[in-house]
Design a protein around this motif. Sequence first.
Motif, PDB file in Angstrom:
ATOM      1  N   LEU A 212       0.738  -1.144   0.019  1.00 34.10           N
ATOM      2  CA  LEU A 212       0.068   0.163  -0.065  1.00 34.10           C
ATOM      3  C   LEU A 212       0.744   1.295   0.078  1.00 34.10           C
ATOM      4  CD1 LEU A 212      -3.046  -0.878   2.456  1.00 34.10           C
ATOM      5  CD2 LEU A 212      -2.795  -1.287   0.057  1.00 34.10           C
TER       6      LEU A 212
ATOM      7  N   VAL B  41      -7.894   7.638  -2.616  1.00 32.70           N
ATOM      8  CA  VAL B  41      -6.521   7.625  -3.214  1.00 32.70           C
ATOM      9  C   VAL B  41      -6.640   8.674  -4.442  1.00 32.70           C
ATOM     10  CG1 VAL B  41      -6.209   5.373  -2.594  1.00 32.70           C
ATOM     11  CG2 VAL B  41      -7.188   5.874  -4.730  1.00 32.70           C
TER      12      VAL B  41
ATOM     13  N   ASP C 283      -5.314   9.000  -8.431  1.00 34.10           N
ATOM     14  CA  ASP C 283      -5.044   8.175  -9.390  1.00 34.10           C
ATOM     15  C   ASP C 283      -5.401   6.742  -9.214  1.00 34.10           C
ATOM     16  OD1 ASP C 283      -3.879   7.321 -11.904  1.00 34.10           O
ATOM     17  OD2 ASP C 283      -1.835   7.834 -11.561  1.00 34.10           O
ATOM     18  N   ILE C 284      -6.424   6.403  -8.973  1.00 37.02           N
ATOM     19  CA  ILE C 284      -6.937   5.032  -8.765  1.00 37.02           C
ATOM     20  C   ILE C 284      -6.435   4.155  -9.482  1.00 37.02           C
ATOM     21  CG2 ILE C 284      -9.276   5.273  -9.681  1.00 37.02           C
ATOM     22  CD1 ILE C 284     -10.242   4.032  -6.954  1.00 37.02           C
TER      23      ILE C 284
ATOM     24  N   THR D 140      -3.605   3.859 -11.493  1.00 28.60           N
ATOM     25  CA  THR D 140      -2.303   3.487 -11.071  1.00 28.60           C
ATOM     26  C   THR D 140      -2.127   2.731  -9.770  1.00 28.60           C
ATOM     27  OG1 THR D 140      -1.733   5.371 -12.670  1.00 28.60           O
ATOM     28  CG2 THR D 140      -0.046   4.404 -11.007  1.00 28.60           C
ATOM     29  N   TYR D 141      -2.780   3.216  -8.790  1.00 26.74           N
ATOM     30  CA  TYR D 141      -2.708   2.591  -7.563  1.00 26.74           C
ATOM     31  C   TYR D 141      -3.339   0.957  -7.640  1.00 26.74           C
ATOM     32  CZ  TYR D 141      -2.555   2.436  -2.291  1.00 26.74           C
ATOM     33  OH  TYR D 141      -2.282   2.248  -1.108  1.00 26.74           O
TER      34      TYR D 141
ATOM     35  N   ARG E 243      -0.815  -0.973  -8.868  1.00 27.48           N
ATOM     36  CA  ARG E 243       0.442  -0.961  -7.975  1.00 27.48           C
ATOM     37  C   ARG E 243      -0.148  -2.456  -7.222  1.00 27.48           C
ATOM     38  NH1 ARG E 243       4.167   2.112  -4.303  1.00 27.48           N
ATOM     39  NH2 ARG E 243       4.070   1.014  -2.477  1.00 27.48           N
TER      40      ARG E 243
ATOM     41  N   PHE F  92     -10.930   1.068  -1.708  1.00 29.55           N
ATOM     42  CA  PHE F  92      -9.847   2.305  -2.338  1.00 29.55           C
ATOM     43  C   PHE F  92     -10.991   3.074  -3.143  1.00 29.55           C
ATOM     44  CE2 PHE F  92      -7.234  -1.113  -0.826  1.00 29.55           C
ATOM     45  CZ  PHE F  92      -6.402  -0.569  -0.158  1.00 29.55           C
TER      46      PHE F  92
ATOM     47  N   GLU G  66     -11.989   6.977  -5.527  1.00 30.51           N
ATOM     48  CA  GLU G  66     -11.587   8.349  -5.826  1.00 30.51           C
ATOM     49  C   GLU G  66     -12.738   8.871  -6.685  1.00 30.51           C
ATOM     50  OE1 GLU G  66      -8.091  10.247  -8.485  1.00 30.51           O
ATOM     51  OE2 GLU G  66      -8.784   8.367  -9.365  1.00 30.51           O
TER      52      GLU G  66
END
Length: 123
Positions: free
Chosen positions: A28, A74, A76-77, A79-80, A83, A115, A117
């Motif tokens: 995270l 978050v 830029d969900i 990209t997250y 990740r 998560f 956005e």
Amino acid sequence: MIAAVDHVQLAAPPGTEDALRAYYVDTLGMTEIPKPPALAARGGCWFQAGPVQLHLGIEKDFHPARKAHPGLRVVDIETYAERLAARGATVTWDSDLPGHRRFYSHDPVGNRLEFLEPDHPFG
């Protein structure tokens, strides 16, 4: 008067601190913060990202909640989510909340995390 959420407490079974650190720090991107000495003796670990704190406390007869979860906003969900997936975490997208992109994931002990956005963060 309530001004803000100070932290969210989640539970974990005894002996899982290393797995929790790997997930919350490495996956995270949070930072582990020290627990006060009187509380550190109980086990568990605390994590922070910006003003957000998650406290993982040890619970002897732990059972992950099936529905309860923190909702973590978050930036830029997409990209997250990439990740998390690249680090082996599950990413389950959900489109049921109007005006938001969101997904769910679970930590190594089964705690559910949301998560999200907003579609238009500035109105």
